[in-house]
Design a protein around this motif. Structure first.
Motif, PDB file in Angstrom:
ATOM      1  N   GLN A   1      35.383  46.728  48.957  1.00  0.00           N
ATOM      2  CA  GLN A   1      35.648  47.005  47.533  1.00  0.00           C
ATOM      3  C   GLN A   1      36.707  46.059  46.968  1.00  0.00           C
ATOM      4  O   GLN A   1      37.028  46.127  45.784  1.00  0.00           O
ATOM      5  CB  GLN A   1      36.172  48.431  47.360  1.00  0.00           C
ATOM      6  CG  GLN A   1      35.439  49.466  48.160  1.00  0.00           C
ATOM      7  CD  GLN A   1      34.223  49.980  47.438  1.00  0.00           C
ATOM      8  OE1 GLN A   1      34.195  50.017  46.222  1.00  0.00           O
ATOM      9  NE2 GLN A   1      33.218  50.359  48.194  1.00  0.00           N
ATOM     10  N   GLY A   2      37.326  45.269  47.836  1.00  0.00           N
ATOM     11  CA  GLY A   2      38.270  44.249  47.361  1.00  0.00           C
ATOM     12  C   GLY A   2      39.721  44.673  47.333  1.00  0.00           C
ATOM     13  O   GLY A   2      40.565  43.923  46.834  1.00  0.00           O
ATOM     14  N   HIS A   3      40.054  45.861  47.880  1.00  0.00           N
ATOM     15  CA  HIS A   3      41.436  46.349  47.739  1.00  0.00           C
ATOM     16  C   HIS A   3      42.470  45.361  48.261  1.00  0.00           C
ATOM     17  O   HIS A   3      43.449  45.067  47.578  1.00  0.00           O
ATOM     18  CB  HIS A   3      41.600  47.699  48.445  1.00  0.00           C
ATOM     19  CG  HIS A   3      40.763  48.761  47.819  1.00  0.00           C
ATOM     20  ND1 HIS A   3      39.824  49.480  48.514  1.00  0.00           N
ATOM     21  CD2 HIS A   3      40.690  49.198  46.551  1.00  0.00           C
ATOM     22  CE1 HIS A   3      39.225  50.324  47.706  1.00  0.00           C
ATOM     23  NE2 HIS A   3      39.719  50.171  46.507  1.00  0.00           N
ATOM     24  N   ALA A   4      42.261  44.867  49.476  1.00  0.00           N
ATOM     25  CA  ALA A   4      43.273  44.001  50.087  1.00  0.00           C
ATOM     26  C   ALA A   4      43.412  42.693  49.298  1.00  0.00           C
ATOM     27  O   ALA A   4      44.521  42.249  48.991  1.00  0.00           O
ATOM     28  CB  ALA A   4      42.899  43.706  51.544  1.00  0.00           C
ATOM     29  N   ILE A   5      42.298  42.102  48.946  1.00  0.00           N
ATOM     30  CA  ILE A   5      42.360  40.779  48.317  1.00  0.00           C
ATOM     31  C   ILE A   5      42.830  40.872  46.864  1.00  0.00           C
ATOM     32  O   ILE A   5      43.511  39.967  46.362  1.00  0.00           O
ATOM     33  CB  ILE A   5      41.017  40.025  48.486  1.00  0.00           C
ATOM     34  CG1 ILE A   5      41.265  38.522  48.414  1.00  0.00           C
ATOM     35  CG2 ILE A   5      39.948  40.502  47.519  1.00  0.00           C
ATOM     36  CD1 ILE A   5      40.195  37.664  49.043  1.00  0.00           C
ATOM     37  N   LEU A   6      42.509  41.959  46.170  1.00  0.00           N
ATOM     38  CA  LEU A   6      42.996  42.120  44.792  1.00  0.00           C
ATOM     39  C   LEU A   6      44.516  42.243  44.788  1.00  0.00           C
ATOM     40  O   LEU A   6      45.200  41.636  43.962  1.00  0.00           O
ATOM     41  CB  LEU A   6      42.381  43.375  44.156  1.00  0.00           C
ATOM     42  CG  LEU A   6      40.937  43.218  43.689  1.00  0.00           C
ATOM     43  CD1 LEU A   6      40.285  44.594  43.545  1.00  0.00           C
ATOM     44  CD2 LEU A   6      40.850  42.451  42.369  1.00  0.00           C
ATOM     45  N   HIS A   7      45.028  43.022  45.726  1.00  0.00           N
ATOM     46  CA  HIS A   7      46.476  43.177  45.806  1.00  0.00           C
ATOM     47  C   HIS A   7      47.119  41.823  46.094  1.00  0.00           C
ATOM     48  O   HIS A   7      48.088  41.418  45.440  1.00  0.00           O
ATOM     49  CB  HIS A   7      46.821  44.185  46.914  1.00  0.00           C
ATOM     50  CG  HIS A   7      48.282  44.270  47.187  1.00  0.00           C
ATOM     51  ND1 HIS A   7      49.138  44.990  46.398  1.00  0.00           N
ATOM     52  CD2 HIS A   7      49.054  43.689  48.149  1.00  0.00           C
ATOM     53  CE1 HIS A   7      50.366  44.864  46.857  1.00  0.00           C
ATOM     54  NE2 HIS A   7      50.338  44.077  47.918  1.00  0.00           N
ATOM     55  N   ALA A   8      46.548  41.111  47.063  1.00  0.00           N
ATOM     56  CA  ALA A   8      47.124  39.813  47.438  1.00  0.00           C
ATOM     57  C   ALA A   8      47.054  38.824  46.274  1.00  0.00           C
ATOM     58  O   ALA A   8      48.030  38.140  45.966  1.00  0.00           O
ATOM     59  CB  ALA A   8      46.381  39.263  48.655  1.00  0.00           C
ATOM     60  N   ALA A   9      45.905  38.768  45.604  1.00  0.00           N
ATOM     61  CA  ALA A   9      45.753  37.782  44.522  1.00  0.00           C
ATOM     62  C   ALA A   9      46.695  38.096  43.368  1.00  0.00           C
ATOM     63  O   ALA A   9      47.212  37.188  42.715  1.00  0.00           O
ATOM     64  CB  ALA A   9      44.303  37.759  44.039  1.00  0.00           C
ATOM     65  N   SER A  10      46.947  39.383  43.118  1.00  0.00           N
ATOM     66  CA  SER A  10      47.810  39.682  41.978  1.00  0.00           C
ATOM     67  C   SER A  10      49.292  39.521  42.316  1.00  0.00           C
ATOM     68  O   SER A  10      50.095  39.335  41.418  1.00  0.00           O
ATOM     69  CB  SER A  10      47.506  41.070  41.394  1.00  0.00           C
ATOM     70  OG  SER A  10      47.536  42.002  42.421  1.00  0.00           O
ATOM     71  N   THR A  11      49.631  39.560  43.615  1.00  0.00           N
ATOM     72  CA  THR A  11      51.057  39.403  43.955  1.00  0.00           C
ATOM     73  C   THR A  11      51.392  37.979  44.410  1.00  0.00           C
ATOM     74  O   THR A  11      52.563  37.653  44.576  1.00  0.00           O
ATOM     75  CB  THR A  11      51.472  40.390  45.074  1.00  0.00           C
ATOM     76  OG1 THR A  11      50.531  40.276  46.144  1.00  0.00           O
ATOM     77  CG2 THR A  11      51.474  41.826  44.571  1.00  0.00           C
TER      78      THR A  11
END
Ligand SMILES: C[S@@+](CC[C@H](N)C(=O)[O-])C[C@H]1O[C@@H](n2cnc3c(N)ncnc32)[C@H](O)[C@@H]1O
Length: 248
Positions: A85-95
């Motif tokens: 669902q992208g949870h890990a990568i969304l968090h990483a990309a936004s931080t």
């Protein structure tokens, strides 16, 4: 004279044919109407336009992509294999706005969810690829172009007859080594003990990859947020195992 009947032939299905076993069974990919709308509206911005080969999620022979052209800048690149669902990568990309991220997933509804949240956050350092990740790492991205490859909670393929489908294999180690820049990292996590041990055995043996942790297992990687998937494993009383390897 009786005519000999031809033996029944297995039909050739061009959408699933591949040379090697793959680590997924493609789910129906059915999306909700809002996911459909988001997919159509934003795919151009987020989804890499990768020509497919004989299978719907394969990478056509000769297709390549240049990260600098894709992101419009030169920056470190992190590729997540099986981003769900992208949870890990969304968090990483936004931080981490100074780093570029590529979510590779064969499950379109998962990519659509990732895309909706990326668009809401107006992320310009994230792209999505709807392909079989090993093919992307082996053929599409230039050798030595990736700073980190993440493999978090890959499908365990627990039954003995399914083991050949496991993503992490000697072949995957070779492919990851090719894609990583010297000094780049392969980070993995799983809640399946037997798969954790399998990964460690395969990667300890791989040419050009070295353990990047003391002791038996790596520390939890700080950039890996707790996903619903991991929480389910914890709720079942499973130990979460992290691994990290550095490319020589
Ligand atoms: C068990 S889920 C974990 C998802 C996510 N990493 C997480 O931690 O929540 C594994 C995901 O990997 C995807 N996957 C499996 N093999 C893949 C492959 N060869 N290429 C791309 N995605 C793959 C599956 O579709 C599935 O969504």
């Amino acid at each position: 004279m009786t005519e000999q009947q031809p033996l029944p032939q297995k039909s050739f299905d061009p959408t699933t044919f591949r040379e090697k076993p793959v680590s997924f069974v493609r789910r129906s990919g059915r999306m909700t109407p809002s996911q459909e709308r988001a997919w159509e509206a934003h795919r151009e911005r987020y989804v890499l336009d990768i020509p497919h080969g004989p299978a719907a999620t394969s990478v056509a022979a000769g297709a390549t992509g240049d990260p600098a052209a894709i992101y419009g800048r030169a920056a470190p690149l992190v590729v997540e294999v099986g981003s769900g669902q992208g949870h890990a990568i969304l968090h990483a990309a936004s931080t981490r706005p100074d780093t570029d991220f590529l979510a590779v997933e064969v499950f379109r509804a998962g990519l659509a969810r990732t895309m909706i949240r990326a668009e809401l956050a107006d992320l310009s350092n994230l792209r999505l690829a709807e392909v079989n990740a090993p093919e992307l790492l082996e053929h599409y991205l230039p050798a030595g172009s990736v700073d980190e490859i993440w493999v978090f909670f890959p499908d365990p393929w627990a039954k003995a007859r399914h083991r050949k489908r496991r993503l992490v294999s000697p072949d995957f180690a070779r492919i990851a080594h090719r894609a990583l820049r010297p000094g780049g990292r392969l980070r993995l996590a799983t809640d399946i003990e037997d798969y954790a041990e399998h990964m460690r055995e395969v990667l300890d043996d791989a040419d050009g990859l070295a353990r990047d942790f003391p002791g038996d297992w790596a520390e939890r990687f700080a950039g890996r947020i707790l996903t619903a998937f991991e929480q389910k494993g914890i709720d079942k009383g499973r130990s979460i195992r992290d691994l990290s390897y550095r490319r020589a």
